[in-house]
Enzyme design. Sequence first.
Site, PDB file in Angstrom:
ATOM      1  N   GLU A   1       8.215 -51.432  37.141  1.00 11.40           N
ATOM      2  CA  GLU A   1       8.262 -50.725  35.852  1.00 11.40           C
ATOM      3  C   GLU A   1       7.040 -50.989  34.986  1.00 11.40           C
ATOM      4  O   GLU A   1       6.647 -50.142  34.182  1.00 11.40           O
ATOM      5  CB  GLU A   1       9.535 -51.078  35.083  1.00 11.40           C
ATOM      6  CG  GLU A   1      10.814 -50.523  35.695  1.00 11.40           C
ATOM      7  CD  GLU A   1      11.442 -51.426  36.740  1.00 11.40           C
ATOM      8  OE1 GLU A   1      10.795 -52.426  37.153  1.00 11.40           O
ATOM      9  OE2 GLU A   1      12.577 -51.138  37.163  1.00 11.40           O
TER      10      GLU A   1
ATOM     11  N   PHE B   1      26.644 -56.006  33.010  1.00 13.60           N
ATOM     12  CA  PHE B   1      25.663 -56.044  34.100  1.00 13.60           C
ATOM     13  C   PHE B   1      24.432 -55.232  33.698  1.00 13.60           C
ATOM     14  O   PHE B   1      24.542 -54.102  33.243  1.00 13.60           O
ATOM     15  CB  PHE B   1      26.287 -55.469  35.380  1.00 13.60           C
ATOM     16  CG  PHE B   1      25.300 -55.387  36.515  1.00 13.60           C
ATOM     17  CD1 PHE B   1      24.753 -56.540  37.070  1.00 13.60           C
ATOM     18  CD2 PHE B   1      24.912 -54.163  37.020  1.00 13.60           C
ATOM     19  CE1 PHE B   1      23.845 -56.466  38.107  1.00 13.60           C
ATOM     20  CE2 PHE B   1      23.994 -54.080  38.067  1.00 13.60           C
ATOM     21  CZ  PHE B   1      23.455 -55.240  38.604  1.00 13.60           C
ATOM     22  N   GLN B   2      23.272 -55.808  33.871  1.00 13.80           N
ATOM     23  CA  GLN B   2      21.982 -55.185  33.524  1.00 13.80           C
ATOM     24  C   GLN B   2      21.920 -54.755  32.063  1.00 13.80           C
ATOM     25  O   GLN B   2      21.375 -53.705  31.730  1.00 13.80           O
ATOM     26  CB  GLN B   2      21.665 -54.023  34.471  1.00 13.80           C
ATOM     27  CG  GLN B   2      21.426 -54.503  35.897  1.00 13.80           C
ATOM     28  CD  GLN B   2      20.760 -53.475  36.796  1.00 13.80           C
ATOM     29  OE1 GLN B   2      20.952 -52.274  36.629  1.00 13.80           O
ATOM     30  NE2 GLN B   2      19.977 -53.948  37.765  1.00 13.80           N
TER      31      GLN B   2
ATOM     32  N   LYS C   1      24.258 -45.073  29.103  1.00 13.48           N
ATOM     33  CA  LYS C   1      24.639 -44.218  30.237  1.00 13.48           C
ATOM     34  C   LYS C   1      25.644 -43.141  29.836  1.00 13.48           C
ATOM     35  O   LYS C   1      25.531 -41.987  30.243  1.00 13.48           O
ATOM     36  CB  LYS C   1      25.232 -45.103  31.343  1.00 13.48           C
ATOM     37  CG  LYS C   1      25.504 -44.359  32.650  1.00 13.48           C
ATOM     38  CD  LYS C   1      25.920 -45.356  33.732  1.00 13.48           C
ATOM     39  CE  LYS C   1      25.942 -44.756  35.125  1.00 13.48           C
ATOM     40  NZ  LYS C   1      26.756 -43.595  35.325  1.00 13.48           N
TER      41      LYS C   1
ATOM     42  N   MET D   1     -13.176 -65.294  34.218  1.00 11.95           N
ATOM     43  CA  MET D   1     -13.446 -65.494  32.798  1.00 11.95           C
ATOM     44  C   MET D   1     -12.983 -66.874  32.344  1.00 11.95           C
ATOM     45  O   MET D   1     -13.672 -67.565  31.593  1.00 11.95           O
ATOM     46  CB  MET D   1     -12.769 -64.395  31.966  1.00 11.95           C
ATOM     47  CG  MET D   1     -13.157 -64.427  30.504  1.00 11.95           C
ATOM     48  SD  MET D   1     -14.953 -64.290  30.250  1.00 11.95           S
ATOM     49  CE  MET D   1     -15.128 -62.524  30.044  1.00 11.95           C
TER      50      MET D   1
END
Lengths: 162, 560
Positions: B48, B110-111, B160, B474
């Site tokens: 993502e 959940f999630q 949802k 760097m």
Amino acid sequence: MAEDKHVMTMLVDNQPGVTSRVTGLFSSKGFNIESICGSPTNDPNVSRITIVTAANPPVIEQIEKQLRKLVNVIKLRSLNGPKSVRRELALICVHAKAEQRAEVLRIVDIFRGKIVDAGLEHFIIEVTGEEAKIQAVLNLLKPIGIKKLARTGMIGLIREPK
Amino acid sequence: MMTGAQILMNILKDENVDTIFGFPGGAVIDIYDELARTGIRHILVRHEQGAVHAADGYARASGKVGVCLVTSGPGATNTVTGIASAFADSIPIVVLTGQVPTHLIGNDAFQEVDIVGITRSCTKHNYLVESITDLARILKEAFYLARSGRPGPVLVDIPKNIASAKTDFTPPGDVRLRSYNPTYRPNQKQMREVVRLLQAAERPLIFAGGGVILSKGAAELTHLAQTARIPVTTSLMGLGAFPGSDPLFLGMIGMHGTYAANMSASTCDLMLAVGVRFDDRVTGKTDAFARQAAIVHIDIDPTSIRKNIPVSVPLVGDCRISLQMLNEMTGTAAGDAPSPARVEWLGRIAEWKRTQPLSYHQGESIKPQHVVEKVCELTRGEAIITTEVGQNQMWAAQFYRFDHPNRFITSGGLGCMGFGLPAAIGAQIACPDQVVVDIAGDGSIQMNIQEMATAVQYNLPIKIVILNNGYLGMVRQWQELFYGRRYSSTRMNHAPDFVKLAEAYGAVGLRATRPEEMEPVLKQGLAERKPVIMDIVVEAEEGVYPMVPSGAPITEMLLV
């Protein structure tokens, strides 16, 4: 640069999470909040939040700009000086045994406070005023013994044109 | 009656969204089901974070709003770095996250994560949709907020059950927010003061930033500078706002800025700062920055002004509109012969450029600066360049010549490693006919290497040039200069074989280890019509110079 107390009041959308956006801004930018007070206005879609902060003038400018940038902040004004009225309410629970009761009542009277709860060994006093007045009451009550203290934080309004 | 998912598709079409970057999951399954029935192209990323960087690269290359779609919980948290990068660079993107159904919010479902809470401080604004009746309005507001004023990322969290709920859909009207009205037209009186200062200045300097590119004001800036004969320096984000090949261009300012740019900033008597925010990497020690100058600061975001640097004339407004007005108001002076003072000023600058140009020493091994110069030459300075973060990014900024805006795509403010590859994917989708090159390091490229699969899947012919020095270069350079050469954890001696890796993904892998191999490899790689990784093994301990030590005045440069 000297840090001065600064009172700002803002109208915000009355939605969940808006207070968190305002306070989150202060913590994420390292600004400090001395007091914060919020509640709905006569328009149920709009709340008013009043914040007291202490910072030097450039930081105050930055705080005000950052607050105005928040999408949910509708309007922001400074509440300092004679053009506004400011008030705070304090509830002070003091020890008040027999020998102290008269003294406490005298102090309450001088500051036009109210006794809102009384027991054999305590009073709860309600005082309203500007910060200096609240501080003065507390200074006088401190030697007698303050058990508990609750302050609302400052609220205020800009005066209307005369 | 329409479902929430259908309403979403409706608004996306209304906003002319043709591509979204995303990754499906349980909470967005209804949205994906609907998405498959529309003509909107979905680019399936492999992580993502890649989706957000790709949307960011797409937005920068196209000037449109980039869109990504991810699921709840880990899908949402994986977007945070990408969102923070877009926020720091003011890039317009809309991030759509799935959320658990409204009745489960707050139950540790959940999630479930509070992504609105998590991203509050790194989005321009964000929303949790609590009722399907709010959905269309919120989505319209999200696009409007993302692209208007100072652009930025806006997140919309869609539970949802809202995506599957049904309602009567009436297209929302124009967005009007009483608490959000950016100032586009600057104050006239202030503008007249700017004109007066510009006409009186003996040693003026324009300092342009990303705001010029975001406001599409590069042409106006170029006109102003060329007509009034004012030299120009830019921030990292401003590269391309003024033609890099114009003699008035000084190069980038700041920590790795050019000698001429940093000296000019400290010597000018008027600095016209346009669309910048005076980042610490630009100013160095703020008390010593542009001490001799009156500073005019034009920016659409009032909070940028006087945040880091005190200014003489603050000007809140859109950069392009402000520059256009300045051009109109100073029009009469155009074509006049420059004053003797101006001639002397331009002469001093030319001398700085001549005596201390950007440079490096050729050696036995391939020099990374030389690679970037070669890429510039072979692409005739016309490629879209994305970068990772670190030395590769600074060499790309220094040694590629940017003549046009929207061609240099880098994570400037956040400095986010792993940005360049997914950003190149987004840029290539926005500009299918352009050459897109990711100038990468062997460290950074590994942070989102999984997006090679995305590039191959969609046959995006992006070119990845790894300046492979075997170090996190760097940080190694700082350790070399300021930490007694103690290279703590900066040696990257277990990198994969990048050629084999490219081949494993189905891309082309090439390698150059000797100076004479470099150009043929670049030529071959750039000619491919497939994704290519060019692993260029460069001098291990090369440094980026000039360099201003952190917190020092920008005139205190360590030179080559």
